[in-house]
Design a protein around this motif. Sequence first.
Motif, PDB file in Angstrom:
ATOM      1  N   VAL A 182       4.466   6.504  -6.039  1.00  0.00           N
ATOM      2  CA  VAL A 182       4.127   5.476  -7.027  1.00  0.00           C
ATOM      3  C   VAL A 182       2.912   4.674  -6.570  1.00  0.00           C
ATOM      4  N   VAL A 183       2.981   4.129  -5.371  1.00  0.00           N
ATOM      5  CA  VAL A 183       1.884   3.296  -4.896  1.00  0.00           C
ATOM      6  C   VAL A 183       2.000   3.139  -3.375  1.00  0.00           C
ATOM      7  N   GLU A 184       0.863   2.838  -2.729  1.00  0.00           N
ATOM      8  CA  GLU A 184       0.847   2.586  -1.291  1.00  0.00           C
ATOM      9  C   GLU A 184       0.061   1.315  -1.031  1.00  0.00           C
ATOM     10  N   SER A 185       0.565   0.490  -0.116  1.00  0.00           N
ATOM     11  CA  SER A 185      -0.110  -0.779   0.173  1.00  0.00           C
ATOM     12  C   SER A 185      -1.326  -0.555   1.060  1.00  0.00           C
ATOM     13  N   GLU A 186      -2.137  -1.591   1.171  1.00  0.00           N
ATOM     14  CA  GLU A 186      -3.179  -1.600   2.190  1.00  0.00           C
ATOM     15  C   GLU A 186      -2.537  -1.904   3.540  1.00  0.00           C
ATOM     16  N   ASP A 187      -3.328  -1.844   4.616  1.00  0.00           N
ATOM     17  CA  ASP A 187      -2.811  -2.151   5.949  1.00  0.00           C
ATOM     18  C   ASP A 187      -2.384  -3.616   6.059  1.00  0.00           C
ATOM     19  N   HIS A 188      -1.233  -3.843   6.703  1.00  0.00           N
ATOM     20  CA  HIS A 188      -0.810  -5.183   7.094  1.00  0.00           C
ATOM     21  C   HIS A 188      -1.420  -5.512   8.460  1.00  0.00           C
ATOM     22  N   PRO A 189      -1.345  -6.776   8.907  1.00  0.00           N
ATOM     23  CA  PRO A 189      -1.897  -7.136  10.224  1.00  0.00           C
ATOM     24  C   PRO A 189      -1.190  -6.425  11.385  1.00  0.00           C
TER      25      PRO A 189
END
Length: 332
Positions: free
Chosen positions: A130-137
Amino acid sequence: MSVPELKKRVDVSVEGYVIAAYPVGENVLAATGEGELFLLDGATGRTLERVRAHAGRANAAALSPAGAHVVTCGQDGRARVFDARTLVPHADLPSPSAWVEAATFSPKGDLVAIACGRRVRVFGVDGSPVVESEDHPSTVTALTFGRDGKRLLTAAYGGVCVFSLAERRTIRRFEWKGSLVSLAMSPDDKVVACGSQDGSVHFWRLSTGRDSAMTGYPFKPKSLAWDSASSLLATGGDTKVTVWDFQGKGPEGTAPIQLDAHKGLVSSLAFAERRALLASGGEETAVFLWEPRKSRAPSAFGLTDDVVTSLRFGKGSLVAGSAAGRVTLFEM
């Protein structure tokens, strides 16, 4: 006054550290750190099904809200969805990282989110991406969907991120300069609470973004639980269960409710679905039931064989899992 002991209907070993145990219909589902799933008869404890979910160890498991599916995530770099009533494999969820740390279902049970390193991937329950986030810290340590299923809240070093599935991006951040180890969203979708590595509990009201910190915990509060009315937040991190009351203008500036019966650290917490009945499990093997608004004394107790690692209420029952591999169904 003596405290009544809970009667055990099922008390069996599944031969591995229990990372989660759930009532499923009339039966009990247990996931172990050794990467196996068990379906146990809720009357006798007999093993009905046993499957290997992961080639290596498993990190976490979650049951969908209606109890139709269970997702497991492991150190073999993948998450898997199974039918919770048969343990038949339903979908594989690939990950770009070596470990999948955590997983959760959306409120409707039609979406699954997994924490893989610094990113989060969301799939349909059939495994469709469905979707993938950007990188977290840093590595995502905990995650949960908002009540509408359109937002995903994640905890990592540096704070909480709110990710919009429709916009495919982080739309809000609640910053905290520290490592967050647990996350729980209030059922009314108004407050997100997190336990911190530094021995504090932070919560943010979504309407204002206001950050409040409750300090003084001797250990990191990994266990958090809201009651169904979103008025009580129970926290671990001590031998006492600390309960913050969100009714009225609280809990800022008020003293918490403290429930004192455990001889070891509180290791697991759960509220019943429709009432302010709280179960707590400790490292000393004890389970206690409480009604915090009525009394500071426990209303019942039970015993397992090791550190209590999982607690879940069912219809007329409470299911506990232990670090030594015990699954116990207490009658209520």
